[in-house]
Scaffold this active site. Structure first.
Site, PDB file in Angstrom:
ATOM      1  N   LYS A   9      34.586  34.259  38.943  1.00 58.81           N
ATOM      2  CA  LYS A   9      34.464  32.838  38.542  1.00 58.81           C
ATOM      3  C   LYS A   9      33.523  32.135  39.523  1.00 58.81           C
ATOM      4  CE  LYS A   9      38.960  33.271  36.404  1.00 58.81           C
ATOM      5  NZ  LYS A   9      40.191  32.640  35.948  1.00 58.81           N
ATOM      6  N   HIS A  94      34.765  32.885  27.751  1.00 60.06           N
ATOM      7  CA  HIS A  94      35.988  32.731  28.557  1.00 60.06           C
ATOM      8  C   HIS A  94      36.615  31.367  28.244  1.00 60.06           C
ATOM      9  CE1 HIS A  94      38.633  32.314  31.998  1.00 60.06           C
ATOM     10  NE2 HIS A  94      38.492  33.605  32.216  1.00 60.06           N
ATOM     11  N   GLU A 143      43.108  37.140  26.573  1.00 58.56           N
ATOM     12  CA  GLU A 143      43.469  36.332  27.736  1.00 58.56           C
ATOM     13  C   GLU A 143      44.195  35.065  27.268  1.00 58.56           C
ATOM     14  OE1 GLU A 143      40.990  37.293  31.477  1.00 58.56           O
ATOM     15  OE2 GLU A 143      40.206  35.545  30.474  1.00 58.56           O
TER      16      GLU A 143
END
Ligand code: PGA
Length: 218
Positions: A9, A94, A143
């Site tokens: 990240k 993401h 996720e």
């Protein structure tokens, strides 16, 4: 194939990334059927790639995003053709990008097309079995938002169920799990029939913890 992906990240300066590579690289052994991928920030990609190549570490490099457009007048974007010099994979869609940067399913699909056009493996993150999966994807990561960075992972059984549901619609896919994976719980996910690896955020930042995860899974 088992995939273990480190998603840094927006963390670590270049010296910190290189220090991590120097600590993790020598402790990871090349194994058939296992791929370990480091995804640092854009500015670390080139040196990360060079260091890994020169040292012969069994690590691949990935980016955390890429441009939905070709080269041209798109200020601030990193294109697939530019990134291809350094990366084998790109994390796309993401949930942090969807939430903080307004990334839509349409944008993710364009990014996937760019990645595929330039031989970068797209790793699309899906929040559940209903998130659209763009054509051409071969690997995705399940996720669930509640599990990301919270220390509250999904259960391996539920993650396996979601992975199975996704694979019923897209047979050819490999499905990874991500969300509060650590060295204690990692094996319980990879032991599941439909889970082909892990996307690790916070606990990838600590080189020792990450090595433990890789060793536990392999
Ligand atoms: P986490 O993040 O391991 O810190 O929960 C995973 C991810 O967002 O990829």
């Amino acid at each position: 194939m088992k995939w273990i992906i480190a998603n840094f990240k927006s963390n670590k300066t270049l010296p910190e990334v290189l220090e991590w590579i120097g600590q993790v690289g020598p402790k990871i052994h090349s194994q058939e059927g296992v791929k370990v991928v480091l995804c640092p920030t854009f500015t670390a990609l080139e040196e990360a790639k060079t260091t890994i190549q020169t040292s012969g570490y069994p690590l691949l490099v990935g980016s955390q995003d890429l441009s939905p457009y070709d080269e041209g007048a798109y200020t601030g974007e990193e294109t697939a053709v530019i990134l291809k010099q350094f990366v084998d994979m790109a994390i796309l869609g993401h949930s942090e990008r969807r939430k903080n940067f307004g990334e839509t399913d349409e944008a993710v699909a364009k990014k996937v097309a760019q990645a595929l056009a330039h031989q970068i493996i797209p790793l699309v993150c899906v929040q559940d079995e209903n998130t659209p999966i763009p054509a051409g994807c071969q690997i995705i990561a399940y996720e669930p938002v509640f599990a990301i960075g919270t220390g509250q992972p999904d259960t391996p059984e539920n993650a396996n169920k979601v992975a199975e549901a996704i694979k019923q619609k897209h047979e050819e896919l490999e499905v990874l799990y991500g969300g509060s994976v650590n060295s204690t719980n990692c094996q319980s996910f990879t032991a599941m029939e439909h889970i082909s690896g892990l996307l690790v955020g916070k606990d990838s930042l600590d080189s020792e913890e990450f090595v433990k995860i890789v060793n536990a899974v392999t």
